[in-house]
Enzyme design. Structure first.
Site, mmCIF file in Angstrom:
data_model
loop_
_atom_site.group_PDB
_atom_site.id
_atom_site.type_symbol
_atom_site.label_atom_id
_atom_site.label_comp_id
_atom_site.label_asym_id
_atom_site.label_seq_id
_atom_site.Cartn_x
_atom_site.Cartn_y
_atom_site.Cartn_z
ATOM 1 N N TYR A 1 1.161 -12.345 5.957
ATOM 2 C CA TYR A 1 0.530 -11.048 5.770
ATOM 3 C C TYR A 1 -0.669 -11.104 4.801
ATOM 4 C CZ TYR A 1 -0.465 -6.531 3.838
ATOM 5 O OH TYR A 1 -1.138 -5.435 3.383
ATOM 6 N N HIS B 1 5.448 -6.321 2.231
ATOM 7 C CA HIS B 1 5.124 -5.812 3.574
ATOM 8 C C HIS B 1 6.332 -5.780 4.498
ATOM 9 C CE1 HIS B 1 1.957 -4.759 6.593
ATOM 10 N NE2 HIS B 1 1.464 -4.237 5.492
#
Ligand code: KDG
Ligand code: MG
Length: 408
Positions: free
Chosen positions: A160, A217
């Site tokens: 991410y 995330h």
């Protein structure tokens, strides 16, 4: 006083901003941001097909009643598409209200509580060396707070928010991926073994004063998130963001029981009903809603007040998926909020974006200085807007090495 017209524009430099302009018979207009990242045509259609035809003829000064009309009146309520569209209307009505009063918007909330609002930037690196360079650059620019995301050794693809290759700069939110998403492979075990030590190295290199943030995330299971939060306690993170997927709010109870690492969550929330329990049970430290996705300034102000009762501070979402109009709404809320925490704010460095959205909000030494112009203090240049059109894009998708779908 009446709303006479409302128009929606989709497009922008490297990003499909969804901009709403509401016009009135008093000659004053208001601007709102309905940008739903990588699904931009949907709030635009909801505005054009359903909301705007009802908006024409309404008195723009009755922003509360208009908000209730579109929220309660929809029957099928909430969700990111409807709330982004309603959020844009609400922002535009506050813009009109403050322009009519001849005041910067923060004055209607109760004035300024601070001179500047501290922001955090995004430092990223394909590996820890690259990340250190990226953090050092932000520190040199005067930032007091930096979110740090790092490539994980042995992980077969970029994880991410990190560039795919060493030295490469990647705007992971504004890069168009086309309609078919890119694939990221995620390995929790590698992340758990690498990231806490990497955070400790960052703390050792940059010292005790830098505010360090990290975004998980939504990738961890509750037990893993608790282990991670405990492991990084000595780093004294400013926050650990989205440790687990947002749907299971009880998961945060486990994280809380095992660690004092501050938790931030809320960028995917659409209403006060998504966070009232988290706030009231004091399971989080920062609430990350955005004026766009959470349905506008009216409901976000309520969330801020509720949060204030429970020692929860603000940390509004500020990814470049929000246009400068939403960021202006945040600038005014941040100037006022007694329980302000921090603002996410990205440097994209595009003169094209400034030309499309002229404004006098300023960034100095890692602080946003709110504009004193009447209203939101941001404009929209329709001639510039004519240069841009919609380009389809998609968030990446995430799978485990065996192919199992995971959370982006
Ligand atoms: O559209 C998704 C992005 O806004 C999100 O991935 C960014 O997590 C994010 C953040 O903290 O800014
Ligand atoms: Mg995030």
């Amino acid at each position: 006083m009446q709303i006479t017209d409302a128009r929606v524009f989709v497009g922008g430099p490297g990003k499909n901003y969804v901009t709403l302009k509401i016009l009135t018979d008093a000659g004053v207009y208001g601007l709102g941001d309905a940008t739903l990242n990588n699904r931009e045509t949907l709030p635009a259609a909801y505005l054009r097909d359903y909301l705007i035809p009802n908006l024409i003829g309404m008195d723009p000064r009755n922003s509360e009643d208009i908000w209730q009309f579109f929220y309660r009146g929809a029957y099928f309520r909430r969700g990111p598409i409807a709330m982004a569209a309603l959020g844009a209307i609400d922002m535009a009505l506050w813009d009109i209200k403050a322009k009519l009063a001849g005041l910067p918007l923060y004055q209607l909330f109760g004035g300024k509580s601070r001179e500047g609002a501290m922001v955090y930037a995004h430092a990223t690196g394909a590996d820890l060396d690259d990340l250190m360079d990226s953090i050092a650059w932000y520190v040199e620019q005067g930032y007091q707070a930096v979110r740090v995301q790092c490539g994980i050794p042995g992980m077969p693809s970029a994880s991410y928010a990190v560039p795919e290759h060493k030295g490469a700069r990647r705007h992971y939110i504004t890069d168009y991926a086309g309609i078919r998403p890119k694939l990221e492979i995620w390995e929790t075990d590698r992340y758990m073994r690498f990231m806490p030590d990497a955070l400790a190295e960052i703390r050792a290199r940059f010292g005790p004063r830098l505010h360090i943030l990290h975004d998980v995330h939504h990738r961890l299971l509750p037990r893993e998130a608790a282990e991670f939060a405990k492991a990084v306690e000595p780093v004294r993170l400013f926050w650990m963001e989205d440790p687990t997927p947002a749907e299971d709010q009880d998961a945060l109870r486990l994280v809380r029981q095992h660690s004092t690492t501050p938790i931030a969550i809320g960028e995917v929330f659409n209403a006060i009903w998504d966070c009232n329990r988290l706030i009231e049970d004091e399971l989080i430290d920062f609430i990350r809603v955005a004026a766009t996705y959470a349905g506008g300034i009216t409901p976000v102000k309520r969330i801020v007040d509720l949060a204030g009762l429970h020692h929860v501070r603000t940390g509004f979402h500020g990814a470049p998926s929000h246009s400068p109009i939403c960021m202006a709404a945040h600038a005014h809320l941040n100037a006022w909020a007694p329980n302000f925490g921090i603002q996410e704010y990205l440097v994209l460095g595009t003169p094209e974006c400034d030309a499309l959205f002229p404004s006098e909000h300023r960034m100095e030494n890692g602080m946003v200085l709110v504009s004193d112009a009447p209203g939101l203090g941001v404009d929209f240049d329709e001639t510039e807007a004519a240069r841009y059109s919609y380009e389809p894009g998609s968030h990446p998708v995430v799978r485990l090495p065996d192919g199992t779908m995971w959370n982006y």
